[in-house]
Write an enzyme that holds these catalytic residues in place. Structure first.
Site, PDB file in Angstrom:
ATOM      1  CG  HIS A 147      -0.400   0.235   2.519  1.00 21.24           C
ATOM      2  ND1 HIS A 147      -0.132  -0.785   3.411  1.00 21.24           N
ATOM      3  CD2 HIS A 147      -0.037   1.377   3.147  1.00 21.24           C
ATOM      4  CE1 HIS A 147       0.371  -0.280   4.523  1.00 21.24           C
ATOM      5  NE2 HIS A 147       0.438   1.033   4.388  1.00 21.24           N
ATOM      6  CG  ASP A 158       0.006  -4.059   2.612  1.00 19.40           C
ATOM      7  OD1 ASP A 158       0.451  -3.613   1.532  1.00 19.40           O
ATOM      8  OD2 ASP A 158      -0.378  -3.333   3.540  1.00 19.40           O
ATOM      9  CB  SER A 173       3.130   1.395   6.222  1.00 17.08           C
ATOM     10  OG  SER A 173       1.892   1.491   6.863  1.00 17.08           O
TER      11      SER A 173
END
Length: 255
Positions: free
Chosen positions: A12, A43, A126
């Site tokens: 992402h 992811d 992230s």
């Protein structure tokens, strides 16, 4: 993750296929980055930068299969996209979690087998590493609960290792293709459908005519898997909600 410039992050983080991406290292050097692969199941994404022949320092990848609840971990990231090299400490507060993670723009995906930690993970973390006390990466920081406090999730590094090795070897992420649709059996489903077992994986078709339970010519088809078959165990290990990946192992091994 390699001295010649392979970099691991979340999918992402680099989801915009039309964007240009750059990597800034700790001494503020900036490198154009190519997105080599976006993992279709997890992811994760693999980037590559040109180091000009100069090796980069790398993080050692640990073994996430042997994590224990209560084990101390450290998360590093670019917290809130403002505070660079933020370090937080916590413990492994859960393993093998099933998490539905959203990106805030209406898109979401299911993360299976996630590591839960109370080390503070914020937007901007992230793709950063979750480390053990030996300094080895045991997870990739991925998601945080906005409803609770200090509930963050990371993808186990052993999942990421497979993606890295695949990209280095083949230039892309290669996954076994099964060609099956299945739902995991619960006690409620077993009672409703009058199934002979209360756990396992039921091979079923989807909601449309084209959503076949077993794709013709697929590895599952060649292995002799049929619609309404129930897979209850693989090599004696039961298939249930906490270990649905065993179904993948069963069909892939037949191929």
């Amino acid at each position: 993750v390699t001295s010649d410039g392979y970099i691991l992050t979340n999918r992402h983080v680099v989801s915009d296929v039309s964007a240009e991406y750059f990597v800034i290292v700790n001494d503020d050097r900036e490198f154009p980055a190519r997105v080599l692969a976006r993992d279709p199941l997890n992811d994760l994404a693999i980037l590559k930068i040109d180091t000009g022949g100069k090796p980069l320092p790398i993080l050692a990848l640990g073994d996430s299969d042997h994590l224990q609840i209560g084990q101390t971990v450290i998360a590093i990231g670019y917290a809130l996209s403002e505070f660079r090299n933020t370090v937080t400490k916590g413990v492994v507060s859960g393993i093998n979690r099933r998490v539905v993670a959203g990106d805030g723009a209406g898109s979401s995906e299911v993360i299976r087998g996630a590591i839960q930690t109370d080390a503070a993970i914020n937007p901007g973390n992230s793709g950063g590493p979750l480390l053990d006390l030996a300094g080895q990466v045991i997870g990739v920081n991925t998601a945080v609960s906005n409803e609770g406090q200090l509930i963050g999730f990371a993808i186990p590094v052993n999942v990421a290792k497979q993606a890295i090795e695949s990209v280095v070897k083949d230039g892309r992420i290669v996954r076994p293709w099964l060609g099956v649709r299945y739902i995991l059996i619960t006690e409620g489903l077993a009672e409703q459908q009058h199934l002979p077992v209360t756990a396992g994986a039921l091979i079923v078709r989807g909601s449309t005519v084209s959503d076949l339970a077993v794709v013709p010519g697929s590895p599952a088809d060649r292995a002799g898997i049929h619609e309404n078959d129930i897979v209850t165990a693989v090599d004696g290990a039961p298939v249930h909600e906490d270990q649905p990946h065993l179904v993948i192992v069963l069909v892939a091994e037949h191929d």
